[in-house]
Scaffold this motif. Structure first.
Motif, PDB file in Angstrom:
ATOM      1  N   SER A   1       0.819  -1.218   0.000  1.00 34.78           N
ATOM      2  CA  SER A   1       0.000   0.000   0.000  1.00 34.78           C
ATOM      3  C   SER A   1       0.851   1.265   0.000  1.00 34.78           C
ATOM      4  N   ILE A   2       2.007   1.217   0.651  1.00 29.26           N
ATOM      5  CA  ILE A   2       2.900   2.389   0.650  1.00 29.26           C
ATOM      6  C   ILE A   2       3.347   2.699  -0.777  1.00 29.26           C
ATOM      7  N   GLY A   3       3.674   1.658  -1.531  1.00 29.57           N
ATOM      8  CA  GLY A   3       4.025   1.857  -2.933  1.00 29.57           C
ATOM      9  C   GLY A   3       2.869   2.412  -3.734  1.00 29.57           C
ATOM     10  N   PHE A   4       1.676   1.847  -3.513  1.00 33.63           N
ATOM     11  CA  PHE A   4       0.492   2.316  -4.231  1.00 33.63           C
ATOM     12  C   PHE A   4       0.208   3.787  -3.949  1.00 33.63           C
ATOM     13  N   LYS A   5       0.435   4.218  -2.710  1.00 33.90           N
ATOM     14  CA  LYS A   5       0.124   5.599  -2.331  1.00 33.90           C
ATOM     15  C   LYS A   5       0.919   6.602  -3.159  1.00 33.90           C
TER      16      LYS A   5
ATOM     17  N   TRP B   1       3.640 -12.136  19.304  1.00 32.24           N
ATOM     18  CA  TRP B   1       3.515 -10.681  19.457  1.00 32.24           C
ATOM     19  C   TRP B   1       3.681  -9.911  18.152  1.00 32.24           C
ATOM     20  N   PHE B   2       3.989 -10.592  17.050  1.00 29.06           N
ATOM     21  CA  PHE B   2       4.022  -9.884  15.773  1.00 29.06           C
ATOM     22  C   PHE B   2       2.612  -9.475  15.336  1.00 29.06           C
ATOM     23  N   PHE B   3       1.600 -10.174  15.826  1.00 30.62           N
ATOM     24  CA  PHE B   3       0.227  -9.782  15.463  1.00 30.62           C
ATOM     25  C   PHE B   3      -0.122  -8.391  15.987  1.00 30.62           C
ATOM     26  N   PRO B   4       0.021  -8.117  17.298  1.00 29.61           N
ATOM     27  CA  PRO B   4      -0.244  -6.732  17.743  1.00 29.61           C
ATOM     28  C   PRO B   4       0.733  -5.723  17.164  1.00 29.61           C
ATOM     29  N   ILE B   5       1.975  -6.155  16.877  1.00 26.47           N
ATOM     30  CA  ILE B   5       2.930  -5.248  16.226  1.00 26.47           C
ATOM     31  C   ILE B   5       2.395  -4.837  14.857  1.00 26.47           C
ATOM     32  N   GLY B   6       1.823  -5.797  14.123  1.00 29.85           N
ATOM     33  CA  GLY B   6       1.238  -5.494  12.818  1.00 29.85           C
ATOM     34  C   GLY B   6       0.084  -4.513  12.927  1.00 29.85           C
ATOM     35  N   ILE B   7      -0.758  -4.678  13.959  1.00 26.31           N
ATOM     36  CA  ILE B   7      -1.874  -3.743  14.176  1.00 26.31           C
ATOM     37  C   ILE B   7      -1.350  -2.338  14.448  1.00 26.31           C
ATOM     38  N   LEU B   8      -0.344  -2.247  15.327  1.00 23.00           N
ATOM     39  CA  LEU B   8       0.236  -0.942  15.655  1.00 23.00           C
ATOM     40  C   LEU B   8       0.907  -0.313  14.437  1.00 23.00           C
ATOM     41  N   LEU B   9       1.550  -1.152  13.617  1.00 17.42           N
ATOM     42  CA  LEU B   9       2.193  -0.627  12.412  1.00 17.42           C
ATOM     43  C   LEU B   9       1.154  -0.071  11.440  1.00 17.42           C
ATOM     44  N   ALA B  10       0.018  -0.754  11.323  1.00 12.77           N
ATOM     45  CA  ALA B  10      -1.054  -0.253  10.455  1.00 12.77           C
ATOM     46  C   ALA B  10      -1.536   1.116  10.922  1.00 12.77           C
ATOM     47  N   ILE B  11      -1.674   1.280  12.228  1.00 15.39           N
ATOM     48  CA  ILE B  11      -2.064   2.581  12.778  1.00 15.39           C
ATOM     49  C   ILE B  11      -0.992   3.623  12.462  1.00 15.39           C
ATOM     50  N   GLY B  12       0.289   3.212  12.601  1.00 16.36           N
ATOM     51  CA  GLY B  12       1.384   4.124  12.306  1.00 16.36           C
ATOM     52  C   GLY B  12       1.427   4.540  10.844  1.00 16.36           C
ATOM     53  N   VAL B  13       1.201   3.587   9.939  1.00 22.44           N
ATOM     54  CA  VAL B  13       1.193   3.902   8.511  1.00 22.44           C
ATOM     55  C   VAL B  13       0.036   4.852   8.186  1.00 22.44           C
ATOM     56  N   TYR B  14      -1.119   4.607   8.797  1.00 21.27           N
ATOM     57  CA  TYR B  14      -2.268   5.495   8.573  1.00 21.27           C
ATOM     58  C   TYR B  14      -1.934   6.922   9.008  1.00 21.27           C
ATOM     59  N   TYR B  15      -1.331   7.057  10.182  1.00 23.14           N
ATOM     60  CA  TYR B  15      -0.970   8.394  10.672  1.00 23.14           C
ATOM     61  C   TYR B  15       0.078   9.034   9.769  1.00 23.14           C
ATOM     62  N   LEU B  16       1.075   8.236   9.362  1.00 25.46           N
ATOM     63  CA  LEU B  16       2.146   8.761   8.507  1.00 25.46           C
ATOM     64  C   LEU B  16       1.588   9.291   7.193  1.00 25.46           C
TER      65      LEU B  16
ATOM     66  N   SER C   1      -1.568  10.062   6.413  1.00 25.66           N
ATOM     67  CA  SER C   1      -2.677  11.021   6.493  1.00 25.66           C
ATOM     68  C   SER C   1      -2.331  12.337   7.174  1.00 25.66           C
ATOM     69  N   TYR C   2      -1.329  12.325   8.087  1.00 25.63           N
ATOM     70  CA  TYR C   2      -1.148  13.498   8.940  1.00 25.63           C
ATOM     71  C   TYR C   2       0.275  14.039   9.008  1.00 25.63           C
ATOM     72  N   THR C   3       1.166  13.536   8.187  1.00 31.07           N
ATOM     73  CA  THR C   3       2.536  14.044   8.229  1.00 31.07           C
ATOM     74  C   THR C   3       2.900  14.688   6.886  1.00 31.07           C
TER      75      THR C   3
ATOM     76  N   GLN D   1      -8.404  -1.538  -0.588  1.00 28.63           N
ATOM     77  CA  GLN D   1      -8.254  -0.258  -1.269  1.00 28.63           C
ATOM     78  C   GLN D   1      -7.170   0.599  -0.603  1.00 28.63           C
ATOM     79  N   ASN D   2      -6.109  -0.082  -0.129  1.00 29.21           N
ATOM     80  CA  ASN D   2      -4.917   0.539   0.437  1.00 29.21           C
ATOM     81  C   ASN D   2      -5.157   1.277   1.746  1.00 29.21           C
ATOM     82  N   ASN D   3      -6.304   1.050   2.357  1.00 26.16           N
ATOM     83  CA  ASN D   3      -6.571   1.643   3.667  1.00 26.16           C
ATOM     84  C   ASN D   3      -5.961   0.747   4.748  1.00 26.16           C
ATOM     85  N   PRO D   4      -5.076   1.269   5.613  1.00 24.64           N
ATOM     86  CA  PRO D   4      -4.420   0.423   6.618  1.00 24.64           C
ATOM     87  C   PRO D   4      -5.384  -0.347   7.513  1.00 24.64           C
TER      88      PRO D   4
END
Length: 372
Positions: A75-79, A215-230, A232-234, A307-310
């Motif tokens: 999705s980062i590439g698609f963006k 613990w990679f599962f919650p790491i993946g969730i947190l990364l998705a939140i981080g990518v969304y913030y990156l 959308s808001y940076t 549709q590339n939404n985290p």
């Protein structure tokens, strides 16, 4: 009026994957009927086998984990308007470097060793992603061509390194009777990711040992939140979206597309380097010739459906994890080939692409009408 319009657009975007799944299920039903099976029984078995027990749900989460990382990388590439089809090679290189750090460093505490292993995986993905983006920026080589070719180079390179350079010869001597795995040495215990069993037990959820949710599962969730913030808001996220929407117009705004491509592709590669680590550090504990492949291409499908939404990627990866788990059930209980699930996934991808195109065209017409 504007608020109602936004809700209408959101509803249309949510409707696309839902309609695609319904159509895919209908077409798949015809295929199931063709092999003399009852579609309702097949779909009921998929749901019952997947959701009847907590350990089965945990397996779905484990199945979804690598797909979350893979789809986020895509999705980062698609963006930014690039098609990083080289996730497959990038995560294999990243996984190998992580394994190398995992079995070659001895005597380190887990608090140091595990982060080093994860960092090695990310560096490996970045290194392998640097080649195609350098060729694109400096020589104009299309990233689809270079990344596809580099996938095959990665396959061959990994096989050579595992089978010849870093093969665990000691294993062959000990287990000399019969066949042995062609693999790297086992990783040190300090390099392994802990399971979530102890944490979940605090909430009364007891998982059996054969479940490898880690613990990679919650790491993946947190990364998705981080990518969304990156995204959308940076400022960098704005540059990604601007270049992806119109590279020429972004130049006028003072953005340098080549720099954005380089940074974005390296970020995509770093995320891709995490794809295989759940399996490596939480399940196999070594890398062999048959290490799981295909996550890179599945990640493309997951990203397309979302549709590339985290946040959509998390749901889409769960869907694929559920289908993989369900396919095991219908194969064991109903003798239905697992290929049925592959067909279902393929149909969903086809329909989501077609329906999304139709809905996006409709949304553009609405936007023009709203602007007028």
């Amino acid at each position: 009026m504007k608020k109602d319009y936004n809700y209408k657009i959101l509803a249309l975007k949510i409707a696309a994957p839902v309609i695609a799944m319904i159509l895919a299920a209908l077409i798949s039903s015809l295929i199931i009927l063709a092999i003399d099976k009852n579609p309702l029984q097949v779909f009921y078995t998929i749901f019952k086998f997947s959701f009847s027990r907590l350990d089965s749900i945990a397996i779905i989460f484990f199945n979804a984990t690598p797909l979350i990382f893979s789809a986020l990388a895509v999705s980062i590439g698609f963006k930014m308007g690039l098609f990083n089809i080289g996730i497959e090679g990038q995560y294999l290189i990243g996984t190998f470097l992580a394994a190398l750090v995992g079995f070659s460093l001895k005597g380190l505490p887990a608090i140091i060793h595990l982060p080093l292993v994860i960092a090695a995986g990310m560096v490996g993905g970045m290194l392998w992603s640097f080649i195609p983006i350098f060729l694109k920026v400096k020589r104009g080589v299309h990233e689809v061509i270079s990344t596809i070719m580099l996938n095959y180079v990665a396959y061959s390179l990994i096989h050579y390194l595992i089978a010849d350079v870093f093969r665990d010869r000691h294993q062959s001597l000990i287990e000399g009777l019969g066949s042995v795995l062609v693999r790297t040495p086992k990783l040190a215990e300090s390099a392994l990711i802990p399971k979530m069993h102890g944490f979940l037990a605090l909430f009364g959820v007891e998982l059996p040992k054969h479940v490898y949710l880690n613990w990679f599962f919650p790491i993946g969730i947190l990364l998705a939140i981080g990518v969304y913030y990156l995204v959308s808001y940076t400022p960098f996220g704005y540059e990604l979206r601007a270049v992806g929407h119109n590279p020429e117009a972004s130049k006028i705004a003072g953005i340098k597309p080549d720099i954005v491509y380089l940074k974005g592709f390296l970020l995509s590669g770093a995320v891709a380097g995490l794809v295989g680590l759940s399996d490596l550090l939480g399940y196999f504990k070594y890398m062999d010739m048959d290490f799981p492949q295909g996550y890179g291409f599945d990640g493309i499908a997951v990203a397309l459906i979302a549709q590339n939404n985290p946040f959509g990627i998390i749901a889409s990866a769960m869907l694929f994890g559920f289908l993989k788990r369900g396919s095991e059930g219908i194969q064991a209980l109903l003798k239905v080939p697992m290929d049925t699930i592959v067909i279902l996934q393929s149909l969903m991808i086809i329909f989501i692409v077609v329906i999304t195109k139709i809905i996006n065209d409709y949304v553009k017409r609405l936007e023009k009408k709203e602007a007028a």
